[in-house]
Design an enzyme around this catalytic site. Structure first.
Site, PDB file in Angstrom:
ATOM      1  N   THR A   1       0.779  -1.225  -0.007  1.00 24.89           N
ATOM      2  CA  THR A   1      -0.037  -0.081   0.038  1.00 24.89           C
ATOM      3  C   THR A   1       0.705   1.413  -0.007  1.00 24.89           C
ATOM      4  OG1 THR A   1      -1.417   1.446   1.509  1.00 24.89           O
ATOM      5  CG2 THR A   1      -0.131  -0.133   2.480  1.00 24.89           C
TER       6      THR A   1
ATOM      7  N   TYR B   1      -1.366   0.152  10.376  1.00 30.89           N
ATOM      8  CA  TYR B   1      -1.739  -0.587   9.121  1.00 30.89           C
ATOM      9  C   TYR B   1      -0.397  -0.340   8.127  1.00 30.89           C
ATOM     10  CZ  TYR B   1      -3.639  -1.397   4.505  1.00 30.89           C
ATOM     11  OH  TYR B   1      -3.739  -1.774   3.213  1.00 30.89           O
TER      12      TYR B   1
END
Ligand code: UDP
Length: 328
Positions: free
Chosen positions: A120, A144
């Protein structure tokens, strides 16, 4: 012996994983979905066998690998709510990091030496400059993003030590839905801009709240690089096809290089849906950078990949079609 065409897809019942399964099947592979169905939907598994299981469960993974003999893994299974990762980091480190170690070690024990990993742009944190290239320093600002960066490092070290061939694709804002309406985005809870905007268009929600209109951007709202989920899926297949040759870098950005502001997305959604979208202006969401834009030229050059489906209108049209069939 692996047939070379069977691919284990963790998280294959999720939004991006299911689109990847469709693209894999179209390219002649058999995707075997491995998913615990915490966030995935069994109805999204349409292009190959389904095996329910958790990546933390090594014994179950071993059983599935023995049964299907995959030659590679596409690894999507992860928790991906940024806000929750801040309030409950244990959940994220446990699932995303420990779970991935369990997956990789079981795969290694079964002689699987190719992995495509779902990473990501959150691994970059708040970039000092845009567009973001693969060399931009990775400084995640939430657990995350940190879990994804840790796994990139694990994959790199496993490559050096054990010969594991892997590639991490760092997606920007995944959006849109399958053009044939077979699969789409349905998160619960929903936090992503485009599904929320479409909920406001259809009246499922009363309005969309624009989270901050005082950013240093032309209209004051955040700019993001929206990339169609079908383009993301196709990039995974390209990466897989090219992994065996061992010539790939370890990570590529996956975006379009074009950015749209939140206000532009709302305006385009009004046009595409023909519905008035009520807007409320709210406070900034903590941790939101003003602009995230990919320099995805490396992926285009080295994997011969192009964002073919990622115009904002096509993203919104496909998402809207899916939304109309599946909401309410
Ligand atoms: N956003 C917004 N209202 C919402 C949800 C999101 O204004 O209800 C904004 C958010 O601040 C960000 C952009 O929309 O600038 C995209 O957010 P999303 O959560 O879809 O993806 P992210 O960029 O956080 O991965």
């Amino acid at each position: 012996m692996p047939d070379g065409r069977t691919i284990l897809v963790t998280g294959g019942a999720g939004y991006i994983g299911a689109h990847a399964c469709k693209a894999l099947a179209a390219a002649g592979y058999t995707p075997v979905t491995y998913d615990n169905l915490v966030y995935g939907h069994e109805r999204a598994v349409k292009w190959g066998p389904f095996e329910k299981g958790d990546i933390l469960d090594g014994a179950r993974l071993a059983e599935v690998m023995t049964r299907h003999n995959p030659s590679a893994v596409m690894h999507f299974a992860a928790f991906a709510y940024v806000g929750e990762s801040v309030t409950d980091p244990a959940k994220y480190y446990h699932n995303n990091v420990v779970g991935t170690l369990s997956l990789l070690d079981t795969a290694r024990a079964h002689g699987i030496d190719r992995v495509v990993f779902s990473s990501t742009c959150a691994t970059y944190g708040i970039p000092e400059t845009v567009p973001i290239s693969e060399d931009t320093p990775q400084k995640p600002i939430n657990p995350y993003g940190a879990t994804k960066l840790m796994i990139e490092r694990v994959l790199s070290d496993y490559g050096d030590a054990y010969g594991l061939k892997s590639v991490a694709l760092r997606y920007f804002n995944a959006a849109g839905a399958d053009a044939n309406g077979e699969i789409g985005e349905s998160h619960d809870p929903e936090t992503h801009l485009i599904p929320l905007v479409l909920d406001a268009a259809s009246g499922v929600r009363p309005h969309i709240t624009i989270l901050g209109d005082d950013y240093p951007t032309p209209d004051g709202t955040c700019i993001r690089d929206y990339v169609h989920v079908t383009d993301i899926a196709e990039a995974h297949v390209r990466a897989l096809d090219n992994l065996a040759g061992g010539k790939l870098r370890r990570a590529y950005n996956l975006g379009t290089g074009s950015g749209f502001s939140v206000a532009q997305v709302v305006a385009a959604a009004e046009r595409v849906t023909g519905c008035k979208i009520p807007v409320v202006h709210g406070a900034r969401r903590p941790g939101d950078p003003a602009q995230l834009l990919a320099d995805a030229s490396l992926l285009a050059r080295e994997l011969d990949w192009k964002a073919r489906h990622s115009s904002l209108d096509h993203i919104l049209e496909t998402a809207w079609r899916w939304h109309q069939r599946n909401s309410g």
